[in-house]
Design a protein around this motif. Structure first.
Motif, PDB file in Angstrom:
ATOM      1  N   ARG A  29       0.825  -1.212   0.000  1.00  0.00           N
ATOM      2  CA  ARG A  29       0.000   0.000   0.000  1.00  0.00           C
ATOM      3  C   ARG A  29       0.857   1.258   0.000  1.00  0.00           C
ATOM      4  O   ARG A  29       2.015   1.228   0.407  1.00  0.00           O
ATOM      5  CB  ARG A  29      -0.883   0.026   1.247  1.00  0.00           C
ATOM      6  N   SER A 336      -8.766   7.810 -11.312  1.00  0.00           N
ATOM      7  CA  SER A 336      -9.650   7.991 -10.146  1.00  0.00           C
ATOM      8  C   SER A 336     -11.137   7.932 -10.503  1.00  0.00           C
ATOM      9  O   SER A 336     -11.929   7.338  -9.770  1.00  0.00           O
ATOM     10  CB  SER A 336      -9.326   9.318  -9.445  1.00  0.00           C
ATOM     11  N   ASP A 346     -11.906   3.890  -3.234  1.00  0.00           N
ATOM     12  CA  ASP A 346     -11.208   4.078  -1.957  1.00  0.00           C
ATOM     13  C   ASP A 346      -9.889   3.316  -1.914  1.00  0.00           C
ATOM     14  O   ASP A 346      -9.130   3.438  -0.959  1.00  0.00           O
ATOM     15  CB  ASP A 346     -12.110   3.640  -0.792  1.00  0.00           C
ATOM     16  N   ARG A 347      -9.612   2.502  -2.968  1.00  0.00           N
ATOM     17  CA  ARG A 347      -8.377   1.695  -2.966  1.00  0.00           C
ATOM     18  C   ARG A 347      -7.580   1.846  -4.250  1.00  0.00           C
ATOM     19  O   ARG A 347      -6.385   1.568  -4.286  1.00  0.00           O
ATOM     20  CB  ARG A 347      -8.716   0.207  -2.809  1.00  0.00           C
ATOM     21  N   LYS A 348      -8.266   2.230  -5.347  1.00  0.00           N
ATOM     22  CA  LYS A 348      -7.634   2.236  -6.665  1.00  0.00           C
ATOM     23  C   LYS A 348      -7.731   3.624  -7.304  1.00  0.00           C
ATOM     24  O   LYS A 348      -8.633   4.404  -6.995  1.00  0.00           O
ATOM     25  CB  LYS A 348      -8.338   1.234  -7.592  1.00  0.00           C
ATOM     26  N   ARG A 350      -5.730   6.231  -7.365  1.00  0.00           N
ATOM     27  CA  ARG A 350      -5.075   7.419  -6.810  1.00  0.00           C
ATOM     28  C   ARG A 350      -3.759   7.029  -6.160  1.00  0.00           C
ATOM     29  O   ARG A 350      -3.600   5.896  -5.699  1.00  0.00           O
ATOM     30  CB  ARG A 350      -5.974   8.096  -5.768  1.00  0.00           C
ATOM     31  N   PHE A 355      -3.993   3.907  -0.273  1.00  0.00           N
ATOM     32  CA  PHE A 355      -4.398   3.285  -1.539  1.00  0.00           C
ATOM     33  C   PHE A 355      -3.452   2.140  -1.886  1.00  0.00           C
ATOM     34  O   PHE A 355      -2.293   2.123  -1.464  1.00  0.00           O
ATOM     35  CB  PHE A 355      -4.419   4.322  -2.667  1.00  0.00           C
ATOM     36  N   ASP A 356      -3.956   1.175  -2.672  1.00  0.00           N
ATOM     37  CA  ASP A 356      -3.118   0.071  -3.131  1.00  0.00           C
ATOM     38  C   ASP A 356      -1.976   0.622  -3.978  1.00  0.00           C
ATOM     39  O   ASP A 356      -2.184   1.539  -4.785  1.00  0.00           O
ATOM     40  CB  ASP A 356      -3.935  -0.921  -3.971  1.00  0.00           C
TER      41      ASP A 356
END
Ligand code: ZN
Length: 387
Positions: A29, A336, A346-348, A350, A355-356
């Motif tokens: 992350r 985004s 919320d995870r991908k 950006r 974020f991951d």
């Protein structure tokens, strides 16, 4: 802790004004973004590159082989062989910098198994989201994928079945399509009541729902039914494509996102018919842009030789070169914004703490020249370099 160094940084929303940006990655992350390399961090200097979030393609078909007759090919192979091809297609997307894909046309729910495979080994494939077989009318668009149904109860049951199997999104065919003999892109499929039932059932299960719609009647039906996204939205007619301002205004009022399936490899000779259709479509999408519709760039990869599974960067190029979007908008629409539309915002999509660590490095600066997005220098998935 890894410290990834680049020359420039686009964080999924805008350029980050840091001279030599450093992205900190810990346990897959993103832990931080700044200008300092902390003591003890392992330095990965990517050189004179722009670092971006890995791309998100919200509309892809792993089971179509990007050949000259993908539907015919599909009819000749069994599920085991198909799974092997889908795995290779997903891998191609990943190596092309597309670290999240949403499959909108599966057969036999094969993508569900691949989703689990890639979750267990992040370097094997992108983050995969899947709709399962798209829901269609009897002998309607893409019926051969196994998703035929009819009536309000039938369509509700079809959505429930997909939700119970664990899909990430519901895909419904609101018009015919080019790929399916006997259907026409300008003809609507399903009534508004049926589509409304699908939307209600999808949302009841906490799933987004997207409608394939080319012609104006299908776009209007899908909008009235309350879908989250319209795929294509091309306003195709029997003779070309013509925007309908009232229907476009309806998309804006209802907050529907358009997933414009763009991106073609150069060098494929177009027929006179497609040349004139493309000219029409550019006018349609300019109207859509001017009207303030929220538009993301997806690809429909797999449907033909001009659309291999890593074609998305060409779509971003078309947004700028043909449709008049800014480079920043085009880049957001493949990072985004697409991630938000896929409900993984919320995870991908950006480069920000939490974020991951799915990252793409390209030579040059795509904010200055969008074609730089095709000059891939490195791809990182969950903190691990895959290219
Ligand atoms: Zn498609």
């Amino acid at each position: 802790m890894q410290a990834i160094l680049a020359a420039r940084l686009f964080d999924g929303v805008d350029a980050v004004p840091i001279d030599r940006p450093v992205v900190l990655v810990d346990d897959g992350r993103i832990a931080g973004v700044g200008a300092e390399v902390p003591a003890g961090a392992e330095v990965v200097d990517l050189g004179d590159v722009t670092l971006l979030p890995g791309l998100v393609d919200a509309h892809i078909h792993l089971c179509l082989d990007a050949g000259t007759n993908p539907v015919g090919r599909l009819a000749t192979i069994g599920d085991d062989e198909l799974r092997v091809e889908m795995r290779a297609a997903a891998r191609r997307a990943l190596l092309g910098g597309v670290t999240t894909i949403r499959d909108l046309g599966d057969r036999s729910y094969l993508a569900l198994g691949l989703r689990d495979e890639f979750a267990a080994d992040l370097t094997a494939g992108p983050q995969l989201l899947t709709a399962g077989p798209p829901i269609t009318t009897p002998r309607g668009h893409c019926w051969f994928l196994g998703g035929e149904t009819e009536g309000v109860e039938g369509i509700r049951a079809a959505v429930r079945e997909r939700a119970e199997r664990g899909v990430d999104v519901i895909k419904v065919m609101a018009t015919g399509g080019e790929l399916t003999v006997g259907t026409w892109p300008y003809q609507a499929q399903f009534s508004v009541e049926e589509l409304r039932a699908a939307v209600d059932e999808a949302h009841r299960h906490g799933l987004p729902i997207t409608a394939h719609a080319h012609g104006v009647a299908g776009i209007a039906n899908a909008t009235a039914a309350g879908v989250d996204t319209v795929e294509h939205c091309s306003f195709i007619t029997p003779t070309g494509a013509t925007a309908d301002q009232a229907v476009i205004d309806g998309l804006v009022a209802a907050g529907v996102t358009v997933s414009a399936t763009l991106g073609h490899l150069p060098g494929f000779t177009a027929t006179p018919r497609t040349v004139s259709l493309i000219a029409d479509l550019n006018v349609v999408f300019a109207r859509i842009r001017e009207s303030g519709v929220r538009v993301i760039c997806s690809s429909d990869a797999g449907i033909g030789p001009a659309k291999p599974h890593d074609v998305l960067p060409y779509g971003a190029g078309e947004m700028v070169e043909l449709l008049g979007y800014s480079t920043a908008y085009a880049l957001r629409s493949v990072t985004s914004m697409a991630a938000q539309e896929c409900r993984v915002g919320d995870r991908k999509g950006r480069i920000a703490p939490g974020f991951d660590a799915d990252l793409l490095a390209v030579d040059g600066d795509p904010l200055a020249d969008i074609t730089a997005l095709r000059s891939i220098s490195a791809v990182i998935r969950g903190g691990q370099r895959v290219r």
